[in-house]
Design a protein around this motif. Structure first.
Motif, PDB file in Angstrom:
ATOM      1  N   ARG A   1       5.541  14.040 -27.922  1.00 56.82           N
ATOM      2  CA  ARG A   1       4.513  12.476 -28.766  1.00 56.82           C
ATOM      3  C   ARG A   1       3.964  12.624 -30.142  1.00 56.82           C
TER       4      ARG A   1
ATOM      5  N   ARG B   1       3.705   5.404 -30.246  1.00 56.29           N
ATOM      6  CA  ARG B   1       3.846   6.936 -29.602  1.00 56.29           C
ATOM      7  C   ARG B   1       3.506   6.497 -28.106  1.00 56.29           C
ATOM      8  N   ARG B   2       4.768   6.288 -26.921  1.00 61.33           N
ATOM      9  CA  ARG B   2       4.867   6.427 -25.974  1.00 61.33           C
ATOM     10  C   ARG B   2       4.084   6.763 -24.939  1.00 61.33           C
TER      11      ARG B   2
ATOM     12  N   ALA C   1       9.972  15.522 -35.920  1.00 59.77           N
ATOM     13  CA  ALA C   1       9.660  14.508 -35.654  1.00 59.77           C
ATOM     14  C   ALA C   1      11.039  13.635 -34.471  1.00 59.77           C
ATOM     15  N   ALA C   2      11.191  13.568 -34.959  1.00 64.91           N
ATOM     16  CA  ALA C   2      12.469  13.300 -34.001  1.00 64.91           C
ATOM     17  C   ALA C   2      12.974  13.953 -32.858  1.00 64.91           C
TER      18      ALA C   2
ATOM     19  N   ALA D   1       4.083  14.625 -33.048  1.00 64.21           N
ATOM     20  CA  ALA D   1       5.939  14.363 -33.622  1.00 64.21           C
ATOM     21  C   ALA D   1       4.822  13.083 -35.151  1.00 64.21           C
ATOM     22  N   ASP D   2       4.523  11.938 -34.077  1.00 67.07           N
ATOM     23  CA  ASP D   2       3.605  10.665 -34.626  1.00 67.07           C
ATOM     24  C   ASP D   2       2.291  11.569 -35.934  1.00 67.07           C
TER      25      ASP D   2
ATOM     26  N   SER E   1       3.302   8.932 -21.832  1.00 71.15           N
ATOM     27  CA  SER E   1       4.122   9.749 -20.442  1.00 71.15           C
ATOM     28  C   SER E   1       4.016   9.561 -19.641  1.00 71.15           C
TER      29      SER E   1
ATOM     30  N   ALA F   1      10.980  15.799 -25.330  1.00 67.92           N
ATOM     31  CA  ALA F   1       9.561  15.374 -24.998  1.00 67.92           C
ATOM     32  C   ALA F   1      10.154  13.677 -23.850  1.00 67.92           C
ATOM     33  N   ASP F   2      11.786  12.886 -24.208  1.00 68.54           N
ATOM     34  CA  ASP F   2      11.919  12.423 -23.168  1.00 68.54           C
ATOM     35  C   ASP F   2      12.635  13.106 -22.303  1.00 68.54           C
TER      36      ASP F   2
ATOM     37  N   ARG G   1      10.651  14.562 -30.287  1.00 67.71           N
ATOM     38  CA  ARG G   1      10.528  13.350 -29.202  1.00 67.71           C
ATOM     39  C   ARG G   1      11.655  13.208 -28.350  1.00 67.71           C
ATOM     40  N   LYS G   2      13.437  13.414 -29.099  1.00 68.01           N
ATOM     41  CA  LYS G   2      14.095  14.145 -27.943  1.00 68.01           C
ATOM     42  C   LYS G   2      14.080  14.944 -27.149  1.00 68.01           C
TER      43      LYS G   2
END
Length: 997
Positions: A601, A497-498, A557-558, A604-605, A500, A564-565, A561-562
């Motif tokens: 994120r 998990r990146r 989940a993808a 999603a995880d 923010s 979130a980006d 994350r998209k």
């Protein structure tokens, strides 16, 4: 004003490579190490006196239980006004350590005389029962207190400037090439009264130094003074730049004139990274006045921290300024004093890099590169090198080449052994950085020195440790580590998990995109949902949900994350929308967008972790699996105070687990919700699986809750509305529908007399008045021990008086408007009641704030550009029981307590809420016991109580504050799921093949 220096957030390896290149041909490290070896050998053969810091750290390493206990006692014991708390603190700390086994030395005998005896004689855990009566316990605490005072005395040159000057004169008779730079101890100013007190202290000190100096000598030959700009202004921060330049510069200039007349050195001490550009603005403004009015004075100077990534550029900038103005500055080069705080700040803010070096030897490289640059700029800089590292000293002497145009510096009470040897060379000069002040003012300084020099990587620590060989002690620092020693802030949570990414608003290049976005962002009109069409929306959500729930969890989940980006990319625009629609200040806006990204994120995880079939143990010939499945269509009702973060968190949790969503945003903030929905749709969430229905809660919200087929409701808002939703769900026929509710609370903070008042004031101001008090977690009730209540309330009133109330779009604004007129009227009624029933501790307002009077303004006075303002309010009440309901705004209740702190927690529990609690104490066992006793969801010790981080501080309460589970925590998603167990008889097809095999 434009930035003087590049961004501090650059890759470490590149900066260090440049420093190494700057040292090529200038430094022969093996020769420097050879020169330092005799000094080290002599110190180890003739160690420093028992009271020196090196001896203390050798006997009680800071990493040991004894060293930690000693540091805690030194930090807190002297300021505790009441015997009961002093006994509890001493017992708590000494109970964790074993001073009995200390080596036989003068320091051991000193410490054992009080500390070991205290441990033996104190009642167990600070209670009445023990080997001695309370009288005996008090006697032993007094002995411990005396030991701590003796310890502190070793590191303060004098309790007054007169006493310090006398001690310095004695030292100079013993060592003629010694000079002193006096540091008047104290914390940074929180109030204008604090600032004026420190200003007077500096004036008196300069006058006393001048009286004992010689104006005909150069500043390098006279004693001098070091001043801290944050002590001279209560709002010494980048956001208050205009005010600082208008108010602080004249104060410091008066001190400069005084120092110039006496021809003594005045050095501006270094501060944290986020204040560096502001410090340069102040320094440059003062240098211009020096050039105009005192051009002959060569004593004006600045401290430079080599652990900062911009240190080399800083040296170049100061040298350039000196050449431009025709001045010669005195510059003290230090390694740095706030490393751990800078690391934590960068991690918390999600910055791209650290602003300081993460490898100790990289700081040493930077120090040497800066040293060379300072020596090369000898025409405009008199270099002062503050270090206790023998290798560094030898390297400086080597690079200087015998010119003598510099001085070395050490801290009083430290480095005496090394400098005893170094100063045998009469051509080398040394200045002692000498703290001056009362023992209680020493505490923060002493603890910082203990931490810096007690670290395993510290030269002072290693010098005292004879197991560290000479080769290791003097190893060359001139080598590069390609990777940072710590995970960079974006990688704080590991590979999965990146973190923010945030914004440092003190860096012009980072804040510019936000300000540009504000100019172009418009708040769109969001159409109201038709109540008659709510049924159709639910039907579409149910149909879409069947398809969405069948999508693999990895795909869902993808998509999150998209999204979130996309939010990360759109951070400036989202922040601008939050400022315009929700009246967020810029700092709050950045934090909220980051929280929304973190929710996407994290969930999603979590969905990928939880929604995998779980094999269960069972008899042979049978398989058993537990699965989590989607429930169906969820109604998500979010508040206006976090219109992006909470909205996104609710929606992301439902979507991640395969549910469809009908999202009802707050009436006041639909535009930010609509933008979040747009980004989620663009990322791949089907339109019918996520629908936005904007409208009043009484109509649209109520219709959604009442619809048949709704699988669950998640709500954040008031306790009253949560009860209405709960009753509506309970009254429906059909399945029992789960409700996840997070409501408000009468959030309290308990402060005992061991707490540092300055830290308490900072935590309270942030907790109670940030976001205009419009946070679920905001502080509503401050419980102060009676021994420090007057001090803290006075400091709070003064600190709040310095807050700026106004347009949230301005970087200088601290407190923006409340959300709307209805909110303003409700708060105003409560404040008027408190003005009749409680003691008004209202701090008044800074003249530069909104033109409001000290009380609650009338509507026409409160309303500015369609917004309503309420200045921060502080009221003291007689008892905790008087605080019966939450006031959702900048209103703080204060109550005094004495006796057993556990009884205070019981009274807080009796209020029935249970969201957040703050505890301010240095008694570790007390903090643990009070936290365990409290019926609250989130307990924060020795910090503010707001700003819970997703996945780090899962947030939610109990009782009247919510149903749980905690948002942003590992159990949250399970509530959105149904459970199914699948059992298969594997022998049905003919036999138990696995067993037979």
């Amino acid at each position: 004003m434009s930035q003087h220096l590049p961004s501090p957030y650059r890759p470490e390896a590149g900066i260090v490579s440049a420093a190494l290149a700057a040292l090529e041909g200038a430094l022969d490290w093996p020769a420097a190490a050879a020169a330092a070896r005799p000094w080290v050998d002599a110190v180890r053969r003739h160690p420093p006196p028992f009271w020196a810091m090196e001896s203390l750290l050798k006997e009680y390493p800071i990493a040991s239980a004894e060293g930690l206990a000693l540091m805690r006692l030194a930090e807190a014991l002297l300021r505790v006004p009441d015997a009961e708390t002093a006994i509890a603190l001493t017992a708590d700390q000494l109970g964790r350590a074993d001073f009995d086994g200390a080596p036989d030395s003068p320091l051991a005998r000193l410490s054992q005389a009080a500390i070991a005896m205290s441990k033996k004689m104190l009642p167990d855990g600070g209670q009445e029962q023990g080997l001695l009566s309370r009288l005996g316990a008090r006697t032993v605490v007094a002995a411990t207190l005396r030991a701590v005072q003796l310890l502190g005395r070793q590191f303060v040159l004098g309790q007054s400037i007169g006493e310090a000057l006398g001690e310095a004169a004695d030292a100079r008779r013993r060592q003629p090439n010694l000079r002193h730079s006096y540091d008047m101890l104290g914390e940074g100013a929180r109030t204008e009264a604090d600032a004026l007190h420190y200003l007077e202290s500096y004036r008196d000190a300069i006058a006393a130094i001048a009286a004992g100096g010689d104006a005909q000598r150069s500043p390098a030959d006279n004693d001098g003074i070091s001043i801290k700009l944050s002590a001279l202004h209560p709002r010494y921060e980048d956001a208050q730049r205009a005010r600082v330049l208008a108010e602080l510069v004249p104060r410091v200039w008066a001190l400069c004139q005084q120092a110039a007349r006496a021809n003594i050195n005045l050095t501006i001490d270094a501060e944290e990274v986020d204040r560096l550009e502001l410090s340069l603005d102040v320094f440059e403004a003062l240098a211009l006045q020096v050039a105009r009015e005192q051009p002959q004075w060569q004593g004006f100077g600045l401290a430079l921290q080599s652990y900062q990534s911009r240190a080399q550029e800083l040296v170049a900038h100061v040298a350039q300024l000196g050449r431009r103005l025709g001045l010669r500055f005195m510059c003290r080069l230090v390694k740095g004093a706030y490393w751990d705080a800078e690391i934590k700040r960068a991690q918390e803010m999600g910055l791209p890099q650290y602003p300081v070096f993460t490898h100790k030897h990289h700081t040493d490289i930077s120090y040497l590169a800066c040293a060379r640059a300072l020596l090369d700029a000898g025409d405009v800089i008199f270099a002062q090198f503050a270090t206790h590292n023998a290798g560094t000293i030898a390297a400086i002497v080597q690079m200087a080449g015998g010119t003598g145009g510099f001085e070395l510096q050490r801290l009083h009470g430290m480095g005496e052994g090394i400098y005893r040897e170094v100063l045998k060379d009469p051509s080398i000069r040394c200045r002692v950085y000498a703290p001056v002040g009362q023992h209680r003012e020493l505490l923060a300084y002493l603890v910082r020195r203990l931490l810096e020099n007690g670290a395993n990587s510290s030269f002072v620590h290693q010098l005292a440790d004879e197991s560290v060989g000479m080769q290791q002690l003097l190893v060359s620092p001139l080598w590069l580590e390609r990777e940072a020693a710590l995970p960079l802030p974006p990688q704080l949570y590991g590979a999965s998990r990146r973190n923010s990414e945030g914004v440092d608003l003190t860096v012009e290049s980072m804040r510019a995109p936000l300000l540009a976005a504000y100019e172009t962002t418009r708040v769109p009109t969001v159409p109201l949902a038709d109540v008659a069409s709510v049924g159709d929306a639910v039907a579409r959500a149910l149909a879409a949900g069947r398809h969405w729930s069948r999508a693999p969890v990895e795909r869902r989940a993808a998509i999150l994350r998209k999204a979130a980006d996309a939010m990360q990319t759109q951070l400036p625009q989202l922040c601008a929308l939050l400022v315009k629609e929700a009246f967020k200040t810029w700092g709050d806006a950045v934090s909220e967008v980051r929280e929304a990204i973190d929710f996407l994120r994290y969930y999603a995880d979590e969905a990928q972790r939880l929604m995998q079939p779980l094999a269960l143990a069972g008899p042979t010939g049978e398989s058993n699996e537990l699965r989590l499945t989607a429930r169906g269509a969820w109604v998500c009702i979010s508040p206006w105070n976090f219109p992006l973060a909470i909205f996104t968190g609710q929606v992301a949790a439902a979507l991640a687990t395969g549910n469809s969503v009908l999202a009802k945003p707050a009436d006041q903030t639909p535009a930010i919700a609509a933008e979040a929905v747009r980004l989620l749709h663009a990322a791949g969430v089907p339109a019918d699986a996520l629908q936005l229905l904007h409208g009043p809660g009484e109509t649209v919200g109520a219709a959604l809750v009442a619809q048949p087929g709704i699988a669950g409701v998640v709500f954040t808002g008031s306790t009253q509305v949560a009860r209405i939703i709960h009753r509506a769900l309970a009254a429906k026929d059909g399945p029992i529908v789960p409700l996840i509710a997070e409501t408000g609370g009468i959030n309290a903070m308990l402060v005992d007399s061991t707490a540092l008042p300055e830290q308490v004031a900072d935590a309270v101001v942030q907790s109670a008045f940030r976001s205009a008090g419009q946070r679920c977690s905001a502080l509503r009730l401050l419980c102060l021990h009676e021994g420090i209540a007057d001090t803290v309330t006075g400091m709070l009133a003064g600190a709040v008086r310095e807050l700026v109330i106004g347009d949230p779009a301005l970087l200088a604004t601290d407190v923006g408007p409340v959300i709307d007129r209805e909110a303003w009227e409700g708060i105003a009624r409560q404040v008027e009641r408190l003005q009749r029933t409680a003691t008004d501790r209202h701090p008044g307002l800074e003249p530069g704030s909104m033109p409001l009077h000290a009380g609650v303004p009338m509507p026409d006075q409160a309303r500015h550009d369609g917004r309503f303002f309420i200045p921060p309010q502080i009221f003291e009440v007689a008892s905790i029981a008087e605080v019966q309901q939450e006031i959702f705004g900048p209103v703080l209740h204060v109550v005094r307590w004495s006796g057993d702190p556990a009884a205070v927690i019981d009274q807080i529990n009796a209020l029935g809420y249970g969201l957040t609690l703050g505890i301010q104490t240095r008694i570790d066992s007390r903090a643990q016991a009070l936290a365990a006793r409290a019926h609250v969801g989130n307990v924060y010790v020795n910090r503010n109580i707001i700003g819970a981080v997703v996945g780090v501080q899962p947030f939610g309460g109990e009782g009247l504050s919510g149903t749980g589970p905690k948002a942003g925590g590992p159990y949250y998603l399970q509530r959105f799921c149904a459970e199914q167990t699948l059992t298969i008889n594997t022998t049905a097809a003919g036999g138990n093949v696995a067993l037979l095999a």
